[in-house]
Design a protein around this motif. Structure first.
Motif, PDB file in Angstrom:
ATOM      1  N   MET A  42     -22.056   3.261  22.455  1.00 53.09           N
ATOM      2  CA  MET A  42     -21.733   4.290  23.531  1.00 53.09           C
ATOM      3  C   MET A  42     -20.292   4.641  23.117  1.00 53.09           C
ATOM      4  O   MET A  42     -19.729   5.651  23.091  1.00 53.09           O
ATOM      5  CB  MET A  42     -22.220   3.858  24.800  1.00 53.09           C
ATOM      6  CG  MET A  42     -23.752   3.740  25.069  1.00 53.09           C
ATOM      7  SD  MET A  42     -24.136   3.172  26.536  1.00 53.09           S
ATOM      8  CE  MET A  42     -23.546   4.352  27.393  1.00 53.09           C
ATOM      9  N   THR A  43     -19.244   3.827  23.306  1.00 56.44           N
ATOM     10  CA  THR A  43     -18.023   3.671  23.449  1.00 56.44           C
ATOM     11  C   THR A  43     -17.189   3.456  22.029  1.00 56.44           C
ATOM     12  O   THR A  43     -17.763   2.536  21.376  1.00 56.44           O
ATOM     13  CB  THR A  43     -17.277   2.971  24.626  1.00 56.44           C
ATOM     14  OG1 THR A  43     -17.558   1.841  24.317  1.00 56.44           O
ATOM     15  CG2 THR A  43     -17.664   3.588  25.903  1.00 56.44           C
ATOM     16  N   LEU A  44     -16.354   4.262  21.723  1.00 57.05           N
ATOM     17  CA  LEU A  44     -15.618   3.948  20.570  1.00 57.05           C
ATOM     18  C   LEU A  44     -14.196   3.700  20.462  1.00 57.05           C
ATOM     19  O   LEU A  44     -13.667   4.003  19.116  1.00 57.05           O
ATOM     20  CB  LEU A  44     -15.899   4.879  19.463  1.00 57.05           C
ATOM     21  CG  LEU A  44     -17.789   5.026  19.308  1.00 57.05           C
ATOM     22  CD1 LEU A  44     -17.715   6.328  18.259  1.00 57.05           C
ATOM     23  CD2 LEU A  44     -18.187   3.992  18.530  1.00 57.05           C
ATOM     24  N   THR A  45     -13.772   3.450  21.527  1.00 54.44           N
ATOM     25  CA  THR A  45     -12.294   3.359  21.498  1.00 54.44           C
ATOM     26  C   THR A  45     -11.841   2.025  20.761  1.00 54.44           C
ATOM     27  O   THR A  45     -12.666   1.188  20.579  1.00 54.44           O
ATOM     28  CB  THR A  45     -11.591   3.209  23.035  1.00 54.44           C
ATOM     29  OG1 THR A  45     -12.598   2.098  23.993  1.00 54.44           O
ATOM     30  CG2 THR A  45     -11.909   4.507  23.762  1.00 54.44           C
ATOM     31  N   VAL A  96     -19.384   0.262   7.629  1.00 52.58           N
ATOM     32  CA  VAL A  96     -19.288   1.699   7.584  1.00 52.58           C
ATOM     33  C   VAL A  96     -19.003   2.330   8.853  1.00 52.58           C
ATOM     34  O   VAL A  96     -18.348   3.505   8.763  1.00 52.58           O
ATOM     35  CB  VAL A  96     -20.866   2.024   7.185  1.00 52.58           C
ATOM     36  CG1 VAL A  96     -21.009   3.345   7.096  1.00 52.58           C
ATOM     37  CG2 VAL A  96     -21.156   1.361   5.895  1.00 52.58           C
ATOM     38  N   GLY A  97     -19.532   1.992   9.866  1.00 53.19           N
ATOM     39  CA  GLY A  97     -19.065   2.579  11.197  1.00 53.19           C
ATOM     40  C   GLY A  97     -17.452   2.695  11.271  1.00 53.19           C
ATOM     41  O   GLY A  97     -17.077   3.653  11.992  1.00 53.19           O
ATOM     42  N   GLY A  98     -16.743   1.675  11.077  1.00 51.86           N
ATOM     43  CA  GLY A  98     -15.540   1.732  11.285  1.00 51.86           C
ATOM     44  C   GLY A  98     -14.585   1.675  10.010  1.00 51.86           C
ATOM     45  O   GLY A  98     -13.380   1.212   9.773  1.00 51.86           O
ATOM     46  N   VAL A  99     -15.174   2.616   9.249  1.00 52.21           N
ATOM     47  CA  VAL A  99     -14.407   2.828   7.891  1.00 52.21           C
ATOM     48  C   VAL A  99     -13.022   3.595   8.001  1.00 52.21           C
ATOM     49  O   VAL A  99     -12.156   3.218   7.101  1.00 52.21           O
ATOM     50  CB  VAL A  99     -15.513   3.609   7.072  1.00 52.21           C
ATOM     51  CG1 VAL A  99     -15.744   4.997   7.375  1.00 52.21           C
ATOM     52  CG2 VAL A  99     -14.956   3.689   5.672  1.00 52.21           C
ATOM     53  N   ARG A 100     -12.960   4.257   9.008  1.00 53.39           N
ATOM     54  CA  ARG A 100     -11.439   4.737   9.229  1.00 53.39           C
ATOM     55  C   ARG A 100     -10.782   3.722   9.392  1.00 53.39           C
ATOM     56  O   ARG A 100      -9.494   3.701   8.902  1.00 53.39           O
ATOM     57  CB  ARG A 100     -11.487   5.969  10.134  1.00 53.39           C
ATOM     58  CG  ARG A 100     -12.406   7.435   9.404  1.00 53.39           C
ATOM     59  CD  ARG A 100     -12.342   8.335  10.594  1.00 53.39           C
ATOM     60  NE  ARG A 100     -13.062   7.699  11.913  1.00 53.39           N
ATOM     61  CZ  ARG A 100     -12.920   8.544  12.910  1.00 53.39           C
ATOM     62  NH1 ARG A 100     -12.242   9.803  12.968  1.00 53.39           N
ATOM     63  NH2 ARG A 100     -13.683   8.112  14.007  1.00 53.39           N
ATOM     64  N   THR A 101     -10.924   2.791  10.413  1.00 52.58           N
ATOM     65  CA  THR A 101     -10.076   1.712  10.828  1.00 52.58           C
ATOM     66  C   THR A 101      -9.700   0.999   9.811  1.00 52.58           C
ATOM     67  O   THR A 101      -8.882   0.163   9.220  1.00 52.58           O
ATOM     68  CB  THR A 101     -10.710   0.985  11.823  1.00 52.58           C
ATOM     69  OG1 THR A 101     -10.883   1.789  13.173  1.00 52.58           O
ATOM     70  CG2 THR A 101      -9.837  -0.031  12.527  1.00 52.58           C
ATOM     71  N   VAL A 102     -10.859   0.599   8.868  1.00 52.17           N
ATOM     72  CA  VAL A 102     -10.935  -0.288   7.652  1.00 52.17           C
ATOM     73  C   VAL A 102      -9.749   0.274   6.586  1.00 52.17           C
ATOM     74  O   VAL A 102      -8.870  -0.319   6.041  1.00 52.17           O
ATOM     75  CB  VAL A 102     -12.235  -0.424   7.025  1.00 52.17           C
ATOM     76  CG1 VAL A 102     -12.028  -1.323   5.765  1.00 52.17           C
ATOM     77  CG2 VAL A 102     -13.176  -1.267   7.899  1.00 52.17           C
ATOM     78  N   ARG A 103      -9.763   1.484   6.545  1.00 49.92           N
ATOM     79  CA  ARG A 103      -8.868   2.226   5.421  1.00 49.92           C
ATOM     80  C   ARG A 103      -7.612   2.194   5.910  1.00 49.92           C
ATOM     81  O   ARG A 103      -6.587   1.852   5.207  1.00 49.92           O
ATOM     82  CB  ARG A 103      -9.304   3.639   5.323  1.00 49.92           C
ATOM     83  CG  ARG A 103     -10.768   3.552   4.308  1.00 49.92           C
ATOM     84  CD  ARG A 103     -11.184   5.091   4.062  1.00 49.92           C
ATOM     85  NE  ARG A 103     -12.384   5.064   3.311  1.00 49.92           N
ATOM     86  CZ  ARG A 103     -12.918   6.093   3.113  1.00 49.92           C
ATOM     87  NH1 ARG A 103     -13.016   7.273   3.609  1.00 49.92           N
ATOM     88  NH2 ARG A 103     -14.093   6.235   2.303  1.00 49.92           N
ATOM     89  N   ALA A 104      -7.405   2.239   7.366  1.00 48.72           N
ATOM     90  CA  ALA A 104      -6.083   2.719   8.090  1.00 48.72           C
ATOM     91  C   ALA A 104      -5.404   1.289   8.001  1.00 48.72           C
ATOM     92  O   ALA A 104      -4.161   1.417   7.648  1.00 48.72           O
ATOM     93  CB  ALA A 104      -6.303   3.077   9.486  1.00 48.72           C
ATOM     94  N   PHE A 105      -6.136   0.153   8.051  1.00 45.83           N
ATOM     95  CA  PHE A 105      -5.483  -1.247   7.966  1.00 45.83           C
ATOM     96  C   PHE A 105      -5.493  -1.838   6.527  1.00 45.83           C
ATOM     97  O   PHE A 105      -5.040  -3.061   6.491  1.00 45.83           O
ATOM     98  CB  PHE A 105      -5.960  -2.101   9.001  1.00 45.83           C
ATOM     99  CG  PHE A 105      -5.638  -1.688  10.149  1.00 45.83           C
ATOM    100  CD1 PHE A 105      -4.317  -2.371  10.774  1.00 45.83           C
ATOM    101  CD2 PHE A 105      -6.351  -1.079  11.283  1.00 45.83           C
ATOM    102  CE1 PHE A 105      -3.887  -1.974  12.399  1.00 45.83           C
ATOM    103  CE2 PHE A 105      -5.996  -0.914  12.558  1.00 45.83           C
ATOM    104  CZ  PHE A 105      -5.003  -1.158  13.014  1.00 45.83           C
TER     105      PHE A 105
END
Length: 643
Positions: free
Chosen positions: A1-4, A248-257
Motif C-alpha cells: 500500500m505504501t511506497l515511501t 522489479v517493484g523497486g527497480v528505480r531504487t536498484v538503479r539509483a544505487f
C-alpha cells in the motif's frame, strides 16, 4: 500500500511490507541475511488437510458416490477382457472352429465400448468433483487471505502469499484435471484385478503379490525422500517470487544505487535454489521407477512360472493361465500410473496444505461495531513500534490532530513517517502506546472500524479490471452515476473520464484501457471522496506523477481532503508548506511542530530540509533567498517557491 523509502534503523526500508517497492536492495527481507525475519504463512498438517478435504466433500456426497460407482462399474466391465481372451485361447486349443469365436469376439467389442463409455463419464464426474472442491478451496483461501491482519501478511512477505494463490493453485488444478481421474481409475483397476486373480486361482494371486514387497519398499523410499523436497521446493518458489517482486517493484531504487548486480545475484541464488530442488525431485523419481521395473520383472516371472506349473499339473487350462498373465500384465500401467501419480499427489498435497494453512488462520480481530466518532480528530499517545526483532522505528511519539486539520509529516528517510501513518491507519498494531480516532481507542473500534474511519492512499494504486464505474464503486457500491460524476468532478478528473471511449462504462485495468499514473491517482482520490471517511492519509500519493502531474494531483488531493482530517506524508515540501501544520520527525521522534513559516523562521531541522529542497530547485548562479517572514506574507510576497 505504501511506497515511501523510510529506511529503518535495522537497515531495511520502511515500506508497507518492509521489503517491497522502495526497499534498500542491499538489505531486502528476502536476502539471505534477512530470511530469518520472514514469518511464512502456516502450512496445514496432514490431519488438518484431510479434515478440510472431508469438509469440502461433505456437501457433495451424491456426486462423490456417483463418480465412484461409474468408475468402479466401468473398471469391472473392463476386467472381463482377460477371461474372454483366455476363453478364446481354450477354444483355439480345442479346435472348436471359427464359428465358436463369434460370441466371445462380439462380447469383447461390447466390453470395450461399455468400458470406454463408463471411463469417460466417470472421469468427467471425478474432474467435476475435483474442480468443485478446488473452487471451494480457492474461495475459502481468498476470503481468509483478504481478512488476514495486514501486518501478518507483510511479515510473511508478498511472495509467499502470491506463490500460494498462483503456483499452488495451478499445481492443484492440474492434478484435479489430469491426475485425479487417472489415479481413481488406476486404483480401482488394481483392486479389482487382484480380486479377478483370486477368482481364477488363489495361487495366481500369491504369485502376483511377490512383487508387492518391492513396490511397498519403493514407495516408502520415495515418500520419505520426495515429501521434504516438494515442501522445500514450494518454499523456494515462494522465495524466488518474493525476490522478483522486490527487485522489479523497486527497480528505480536498484538503479539509483547501482545495485543491479547485487539484485541479479540474489535472483540467481534464489533461482539456483529452486532449480536444484527441482533436479533433486527428478532424481528421486528416476530412482523410484527403476525400482518399480524390478518389481514388474519379479511379479511377471512368478506369474509365468506359476502358470506353467499349474497347466503342467492339469490344475488350470492354458486359457486360464493366459488370462492370469494378461491380468498381471494389465496391472503394469495402473500400478505405474498410481505410483507415478504419487509424484503429482505429493506436489498437490504440499500445495493443498499451504492453501489450507492460510484458510485455517484466524481472521482479523472482531469489529468493534459502528462506534460513532465524536469528530475527525487523531490522538497518538506514547506510540512506539518496531518491525519484528529490529530496532524501534518510533519512540513514544505524541501527536494530536484536530478534526478537519491538515497536518504534514516531514522528515528525512528513516524518520518513521510512513510507519506512523500506517499505525494510525491500522495497517500495523503498535508495540507500545495507543491511537485514538475521534475520541475512541482504535482497539475498541477493531480493524473494520478503523478502516471505516481512516482511508490510506499511497502512490501505488491498483486499477481493477472492469469498468471505470465499477472501479469507483469499490468505495461505495450503492453509488449512482451522478455521485460518481460528482466525485470525479471534485478531484478534477471528470473531463478525462468523459473523454474515455465509453465514459464510465470504459473497461480499465488488465486487458482494458490503460490509465496514466495521474489518472490512476485521480481514481484513488475519487474513491476517497465516495468512501467519505472522516480521516484521510496520503502517503506520497503524488510522487510518481512527475512535476506537472504532481501539481495537478496536489490540487486534487486538497479538494478531496476538504471537510475531513488530512495527514500527508510529504516528500514534496511544497505540500508541507500548504498544510495547516507541519510535524517533523527525526529518528522516530517528533522534533518540531508548527506552521511552515514558524519552522522556517526557527532555523531548526525543518528549515534545513527546506533549504536543501530549495537549493535542489535553484538555477545555477541564482541568489539564495532569505527566509520568508510574516511581513512578506502580509505584503503579498511568496513564502514558498513554485515547483
Amino acid at each position: 500500500m505504501t511506497l515511501t523509502e523510510d529506511t529503518r534503523p535495522d537497515g531495511r526500508t520502511d515500506t508497507a511490507e518492509g521489503h517491497g517497492r522502495g526497499t534498500d536492495p542491499t538489505m531486502s527481507a528476502t536476502s539471505p541475511e534477512r530470511a530469518p525475519d520472514r514469518q511464512l504463512l502456516p502450512t496445514a498438517t496432514g490431519a488438518e488437510s484431510l479434515a478440510a478435504l472431508r469438509g469440502m466433500l461433505h456437501g457433495h456426497r451424491l456426486l462423490t458416490v456417483a463418480a465412484f460407482a461409474v468408475l468402479a462399474g466401468g473398471t469391472a466391465i473392463g476386467l472381463l477382457t482377460a477371461p474372454l481372451l483366455g476363453h478364446i485361447v481354450d477354444l483355439v486349443v480345442e479346435h472348436r472352429g471359427a464359428s465358436a469365436l463369434t460370441l466371445p469376439l462380439t462380447l469383447l467389442v461390447v466390453v470395450a465400448v461399455a468400458r470406454g463409455g463408463a471411463a469417460a463419464v466417470g472421469s468427467t464426474l471425478v474432474a467435476r468433483l475435483g474442480e468443485t472442491v478446488l473452487a471451494t478451496l480457492r474461495e475459502q483461501f481468498i476470503e481468509r487471505a483478504l481478512r488476514l491482519p495486514l501486518d501478518r501478511v507483510e511479515a510473511a512477505g508478498s511472495g509467499d502469499l502470491v506463490s500460494r494463490v498462483t503456483s499452488d493453485v495451478t499445481v492443484i488444478g492440474k492434478s484435479v484435471r489430469q491426475a485425479l481421474p487417472e489415479f481413481s481409475r488406476s486404483a480401482l483397476t488394481i483392486a479389482l484385478t487382484f480380486a479377478g486373480l483370486a477368482v481364477l486361482d488363489w495361487r495366481f494371486l500369491l504369485a502376483a503379490l511377490l512383487a508387492a514387497p518391492v513396490q511397498v519398499l519403493s514407495v516408502r523410499w520415495y515418500l520419505r525422500r520426495a515429501a521434504p523436497v516438494y515442501r522445500e521446493h514450494r518454499v523456494a518458489t515462494g522465495a524466488l517470487q518474493h525476490q522478483l517482486l522486490d527487485s522489479v517493484g523497486g527497480v528505480r531504487t536498484v538503479r539509483a544505487f547501482r545495485l543491479n548486480g547485487t539484485h541479479a545475484g540474489l535472483l540467481e541464488k534464489r533461482s539456483e535454489a529452486a532449480r536444484d530442488l527441482g533436479l533433486r525431485g527428478i532424481h528421486i523419481v528416476t530412482g523410484f521407477f527403476s525400482r518399480l521395473n524390478l518389481a514388474e520383472f519379479i511379479g511377471l516371472a512368478a506369474m509365468l512360472g506359476t502358470g506353467f506349473v499349474l497347466v503342467d499339473r492339469g490344475a488350470v487350462s492354458i486359457g486360464t493361465a493366459t488370462a492370469a498373465a494378461l491380468y498381471f500384465h494389465s496391472l503394469f500401467n495402473p500400478i505405474n500410473a498410481t505410483l507415478y501419480l504419487l509424484d503429482d499427489a505429493q506436489s498437490a498435497g504440499a500445495s493443498f496444505a499451504r492453501l489450507v494453512g492460510v484458510s485455517n488462520l484466524p481472521a482479523e480481530g472482531a469489529d468493534g461495531g459502528h462506534r460513532a466518532l465524536a469528530d475527525g480528530s487523531v490522538e497518538v499517545t506514547a506510540l512506539s513500534h518496531a518491525y519484528g526483532s529490529g530496532a524501534p522505528v518510533l519512540h513514544e511519539v505524541d501527536l494530536r490532530v484536530r478534526g478537519g486539520e491538515r497536518v504534514a509529516l516531514v522528515g528525512a528517510s528513516g524518520a518513521g513517517k510512513t510507519t506512523l501513518a500506517k499505525l494510525i491507519a491500522g495497517v500495523h498494531s503498535p508495540t507500545g502506546g495507543s491511537v485514538a480516532l475521534g475520541g475512541v481507542d482504535a482497539r475498541e473500534l477493531g480493524p473494520a472500524g478503523v478502516r471505516r474511519a481512516v482511508a490510506l492512499i499511497s502512490q501505488e494504486v491498483h486499477v481493477f479490471a472492469g469498468t471505470l464505474a465499477d472501479d469507483l464503486r469499490l468505495a461505495r457500491p450503492e453509488a449512482g452515476d451522478e455521485e460518481l460524476h460528482a466525485a470525479l468532478d471534485r478531484v478534477g478528473a471528470l473531463d478525462w473520464a468523459k473523454a474515455l471511449p465509453d465514459g464510465l462504462a470504459t473497461v480499465v485495468g488488465e486487458g482494458g484501457h490503460r490509465l496514466t499514473v495521474t489518472q490512476a491517482q485521480h481514481l484513488a482520490l475519487a474513491r476517497l471522496v465516495l468512501a467519505d471517511p472522516p480521516i484521510a492519509i496520503l502517503d506520497e500519493a503524488t510522487a510518481d506523477a512527475g512535476s506537472a502531474g504532481a501539481r495537478v494531483l496536489e490540487d486534487a488531493a486538497a479538494r478531496a481532503l476538504e471537510g475531513r482530517t488530512g495527514l500527508l506524508v510529504a516528500h514534496r515540501l511544497p505540500q508541507a508548506a500548504a498544510a495547516d501544520r507541519v510535524v517533523v520527525l527525526d529518528q522516530g521522534r517528533v522534533v518540531e511542530t508548527g506552521t511552515h513559516e514558524e519552522l522556517v523562521a526557527a532555523g531548526g531541522r525543518y528549515a534545513d530540509l527546506w533549504a536543501a529542497w530549495s537549493d535542489s530547485r535553484r538555477e545555477p548562479g541564482e541568489k539564495v533567498p532569505r527566509p520568508a517572514t510574516d511581513a512578506d506574507a502580509d505584503a503579498g510576497l511568496p513564502v514558498a517557491p513554485t515547483v
